[in-house]
Design a protein around this motif. Structure first.
Motif, PDB file in Angstrom:
ATOM      1  N   SER A 251       0.811  -1.221   0.000  1.00 23.49           N
ATOM      2  CA  SER A 251       0.000   0.000   0.000  1.00 23.49           C
ATOM      3  C   SER A 251       0.843   1.269   0.000  1.00 23.49           C
TER       4      SER A 251
ATOM      5  N   PRO B 130      -5.760   4.305  -3.745  1.00 24.06           N
ATOM      6  CA  PRO B 130      -5.880   5.629  -4.362  1.00 24.06           C
ATOM      7  C   PRO B 130      -5.268   6.773  -3.560  1.00 24.06           C
ATOM      8  N   ASP B 131      -5.036   6.579  -2.280  1.00 24.94           N
ATOM      9  CA  ASP B 131      -4.537   7.682  -1.449  1.00 24.94           C
ATOM     10  C   ASP B 131      -3.018   7.703  -1.320  1.00 24.94           C
ATOM     11  N   SER B 132      -2.340   6.710  -1.861  1.00 20.93           N
ATOM     12  CA  SER B 132      -0.883   6.663  -1.757  1.00 20.93           C
ATOM     13  C   SER B 132      -0.269   7.285  -3.002  1.00 20.93           C
ATOM     14  N   TRP B 133       0.664   8.217  -2.792  1.00 22.18           N
ATOM     15  CA  TRP B 133       1.216   8.930  -3.940  1.00 22.18           C
ATOM     16  C   TRP B 133       2.663   9.313  -3.681  1.00 22.18           C
TER      17      TRP B 133
ATOM     18  N   TYR C  13       3.402   3.745  -1.679  1.00 20.90           N
ATOM     19  CA  TYR C  13       3.932   4.085  -2.998  1.00 20.90           C
ATOM     20  C   TYR C  13       5.443   3.922  -3.050  1.00 20.90           C
TER      21      TYR C  13
ATOM     22  N   GLN D 115      -3.024   1.996  -8.498  1.00 24.31           N
ATOM     23  CA  GLN D 115      -3.600   3.271  -8.068  1.00 24.31           C
ATOM     24  C   GLN D 115      -5.064   3.112  -7.661  1.00 24.31           C
TER      25      GLN D 115
ATOM     26  N   ARG E  77      -1.382  11.815 -12.972  1.00 25.05           N
ATOM     27  CA  ARG E  77      -1.893  10.898 -11.945  1.00 25.05           C
ATOM     28  C   ARG E  77      -3.188  10.235 -12.400  1.00 25.05           C
TER      29      ARG E  77
END
Length: 604
Positions: free
Chosen positions: A278, A365-368, A280, A361, A410
């Motif tokens: 989870s 979706p919240d990991s960047w 990135y 992603q 993104r």
């Protein structure tokens, strides 16, 4: 790769900007899916798109090589010839071929071994896609009236296909479309048998440094496949190659054999691991330092208090590396980071990498992208430059004065493409997509507790690509032990290294091999430990004899691309660890949980 300066970047020509203006990478106005090449090729629904793809590839091949929109120039963005594309330089930090390589700075624009590896390839692929679609639209307009509307619509919907090398059917090898020299398609002039541009690309100029006698394709039938200390020389007029023989011909049987081994033991277990990550940082690339700046702590002992860092499983980049080695082979372009992008297979591979990125992603979706240093540098970015989501992804222009950034790419749909699996699970709980992906890439039918060997490898110890094979319960395993042996569990690949660069000192790659399937084949114990019999009452640690004695039961065999074995120490293997996780009984953040058991370690 441990290569001398002259042997790396040499090419007979430099880039010159054409009069057609700067190359601006524009998104598509409509969103259409990128499709699996097997469906794309075999499904009559997509036949018009396929006809256009083949012709469009050939069209950009045929452009003058000085043209920034030619395949040669486009492919050269990635690595060689280490010169300016479309006038995009690093400003005051412009790459200098005379000094930068010796200091370990990567000379292509591509980002490897840092957090920008996944997003940098998005505008790169989008540029290729736009070049192909522009050609397709022109070709579609030339079809006879009774076919023109169909092909015009096909050109509009055309997006670059991918090859899913993690799918079970990939065990059979590369799809035929990448192997056959000719193919029949429907052209504006009717059915024609044409040269297949997806098999290879013919270099319009000399690339890499001319080697000694017998080491150039011009010396066939006595061509000696290059060793690993330099990039294979490709003279003008010669095609890209995969696993070449003495006649400079593809050895497709080697590719098929490699795929039959890699898909079940490396690709599928790697992807299965990857879709549990989870974070990135851990997902995105393979670079890591001892202090954990890049990818979390290097686990140094037995839990407790926690297992943070124990689970650097298969990152996207490290699984990606494996495919390059499996399909390129010694002397094949795909196996050399400087040359790989000249083989058209590179882009079908990387569209799949982008697909995997997109699916990840959706699951997380919240990991960047965090803010970190790029350890290798690039043509425009110095070594150790701090990069983040707002770093320019050079040389890809968004406008005449702006470059694309990771924050711009993104959301792939804003670029005009998607993937069918993403659309299928859109709006649903991400756990449903994760469950689908774990089922799609499950390495075998053994769910629950899975066993892993983790290798910590110091980068830059060997010149050229190599891999570290893992064998179970076979103490005398060596480089000649076949990977078809039931004792073979998998390997960690080291696609690129640089043995004469001080920059890579204390830089590590952490990779794991899922050994569960091999254990099952060998009827080794896979059940949970029993507290009374398996735990030392004095130390509280597991007795090595319970399942593994890391000193005897795990054999580490580093092998170079030419099949030669070297010692683990010579290959940079610093540490071997064995542990388990119960994949399907913990939440997606299981890598930071003390949910497994530790079976000991061995330092080399």
């Amino acid at each position: 790769m441990g290569l001398s300066h002259s042997s790396v970047y040499h090419t007979s020509h430099v880039r010159t900007v054409t009069t057609s203006g700067p190359v601006i990478v524009e998104p598509f106005s409509d969103v259409w899916p990128r499709l699996d090449i097997c469906d794309f090729y075999n499904n009559e629904t997509y036949r018009p798109q396929f006809d256009l793809l083949i012709q469009s590839y050939q069209a950009i091949y045929d452009r003058p090589y000085e043209d920034m929109r030619s395949y040669y120039q486009f492919a050269g963005i990635h690595g060689l010839p280490y010169t300016t594309y479309d006038g995009v330089t690093g400003g005051v930090h412009e790459y200098n071929n005379q000094t930068e390589w010796a200091e370990g700075r990567w000379g292509g624009y591509c980002h490897h071994g840092d957090i920008l590896f996944p997003p940098w390839h998005r505008p790169y692929l989008l540029l290729l896609e736009s070049l192909l679609v522009n050609e397709a639209k022109q070709i579609a307009s030339q079809y006879p009236d009774n076919e023109k509307e169909k092909y015009t619509e096909a050109a509009k919907q055309l997006r670059h296909p991918y090859f899913d090398w993690g799918n079970e059917k990939a065990i059979e090898g590369l799809p035929e479309i990448f192997l056959t020299p000719e193919i029949e398609i429907n052209t504006p002039k009717g059915k024609e048998k044409v040269k297949n541009p997806l098999k290879s690309f013919t270099l319009p100029v000399d690339v890499a440094y001319p080697p000694g006698k017998g080491e150039s394709p011009t010396d066939k039938p006595n061509y000696n496949v290059p060793n690993l200390t330099y990039n294979p020389f490709t003279p003008a007029g010669y095609p890209t190659i995969r696993h070449p023989n003495a006649n400079y011909e593809d050895q497709n049987n080697f590719i098929k054999s490699n795929m039959s081994v890699h898909v079940p033991t490396v690709f599928r277990p790697g992807l299965y691991q990857m879709f549990h990550i989870s974070d990135y940082l851990r997902f995105s690339h393979h670079g890591v330092k001892p202090g954990g700046e890049q990818i979390g702590n290097i686990f140094s002992g037995h839990p407790p208090p926690s297992a943070v860092g124990i689970g650097h499983f298969a990152s996207l980049e490290i699984v990606h590396d494996d495919f390059h080695l499996a399909t390129g082979g010694l002397g094949g372009h795909m196996a050399y980071i400087d040359l790989a992008s000249f083989d058209p297979l590179f882009f079908f591979h990387h569209v799949n990498v982008d697909r995997l990125f997109a699916l990840w992603q959706e699951v997380f979706p919240d990991s960047w992208i965090p803010k970190l240093a790029t350890l290798n540098g690039s043509y425009t970015d110095e070594i150790n430059k701090i990069v983040d989501e707002n770093t320019d992804l050079t040389p890809f222009r968004k406008t005449k004065t702006e470059f694309w950034k990771s924050s711009d790419v993104r959301d792939m749909k804003k670029l005009g493409y998607t993937y069918l699996e993403v659309e299928k699970f859109k709006g649903q709980d991400p756990k449903k997509l994760q469950a689908y992906l774990l089922e799609l890439y499950k390495p075998d039918d053994h769910y629950g507790r899975r066993f892993f060997v983790k290798l910590t490898i110091e980068a830059g110890k060997l010149a050229g690509p190599y891999c570290v094979r893992v064998f179970i319960d076979l103490p005398d395993a060596n480089a000649q032990t076949p990977t078809t042996s039931p004792h073979f569990a998998g390997f960690v690949s080291m696609w690129h290294s640089n043995s004469n660069s001080h920059v890579h000192d204390n830089t590590f790659v952490g990779g794991t091999v899922d050994i569960t399937a091999a254990m099952i084949r060998l009827n080794l114990r896979t059940e949970t430990f029993e507290l009374i019999h398996d735990v030392n009452e004095t130390t509280g640690m597991l007795n090595p004899s319970a399942i593994f004695d890391v000193e005897k039961d795990i054999s580490i065999v580093p092998v170079t691309l030419d099949g030669k074995g070297v010692s683990p120490k010579e290959a940079g293997v610093k540490k071997i660890e064995i542990f388990t996780f119960e994949h399907d009984k913990v939440n997606p953040n299981f890598l930071d949980e003390n949910s497994g058991q530790y079976y000991g370690s061995k330092k080399i």
